[in-house]
Design an enzyme around this catalytic site. Sequence first.
Site, PDB file in Angstrom:
ATOM      1  N   ASP A 149       0.860  -1.196   0.000  1.00 48.80           N
ATOM      2  CA  ASP A 149       0.000   0.000   0.000  1.00 48.80           C
ATOM      3  C   ASP A 149       0.896   1.246   0.000  1.00 48.80           C
ATOM      4  O   ASP A 149       1.570   1.551   0.986  1.00 48.80           O
ATOM      5  CB  ASP A 149      -0.894  -0.025   1.247  1.00 48.80           C
ATOM      6  CG  ASP A 149      -1.920   1.096   1.213  1.00 48.80           C
ATOM      7  OD1 ASP A 149      -3.113   0.822   1.326  1.00 48.80           O
ATOM      8  OD2 ASP A 149      -1.512   2.280   1.077  1.00 48.80           O
TER       9      ASP A 149
ATOM     10  N   ASP B 126       0.233   3.920   2.802  1.00 41.61           N
ATOM     11  CA  ASP B 126       0.703   3.481   4.122  1.00 41.61           C
ATOM     12  C   ASP B 126       2.224   3.490   4.198  1.00 41.61           C
ATOM     13  O   ASP B 126       2.807   3.878   5.211  1.00 41.61           O
ATOM     14  CB  ASP B 126       0.186   2.067   4.424  1.00 41.61           C
ATOM     15  CG  ASP B 126      -1.288   2.075   4.806  1.00 41.61           C
ATOM     16  OD1 ASP B 126      -1.814   3.161   5.131  1.00 41.61           O
ATOM     17  OD2 ASP B 126      -1.912   0.999   4.757  1.00 41.61           O
TER      18      ASP B 126
END
Length: 212
Positions: free
Chosen positions: A203, A206
């Site tokens: 991700d 993130d």
Amino acid sequence: MEEFFKDFHLLQHPLVKRDITVLRDINTTTEIFRAAVKRLSNLLAVEICKDLTLEEIEVQTPLEKTTGFELVTEIVLVPVLRAGLGMVSGFLEIIPDAKVGHIGLQRDEETLTPVQYYYKTPSNIDTAKVILLDPMLATGGSTSEAIKYLKRKGANGTVFACLVAAPEGIKKIQAEHPGIQIYAAALDRELNDKGYILPGLGDAGDRTFGTL
Ligand code: PRP
Ligand code: URA
């Protein structure tokens, strides 16, 4: 630079391959991840700007007058929040006078469809060359939505810059927005059943912001 798909430009450079590997590595810290995103953004910016229009100007050196050049084209950078924000500083290092708009989109992790939450773009969006920034082109839903918004605002010179592209996303953008040029630092294999790019880097938001 290699072309696998029409209107798709894959950066081919040893430094790009080195930094994509840094991003992929699960052991890369947030600090090192951000630095690699910035370097890759520098390289993407140079490639995307290689055909910008110049105007001849006269310049006085300490010794004599000579011919110089200035850029004619105005540039607008539009990062897709959140992860696109990580690419902005690298682009601004190369194009320091660019204006910056923002598009807030969050992919619903169940349906994989993008949900909008913020839009703000500068007034010259309809005349400028617009560079849409998002590190990940996965299903293509977020990028397609962002391009739709930019078109509604009158943008017609949009190119899309990403770090990792999946074939599924490229095909969607080409089907829904023919003619949009896509620049990527890596072309990956496929998506998994959760819409993550394989091999990918996880991700991007993130990993950029340390919210794992
Ligand atoms: C990620 C990424 C893209 C999108 C790509 O953002 O930065 O915007 O997913 O996926 P798609 O091509 O299938 O639409 P995410 O929605 O996770 O939001 P974030 O940047 O806030 O983490
Ligand atoms: N968004 C990400 O951040 N990573 C993926 O692999 C797919 C979508």
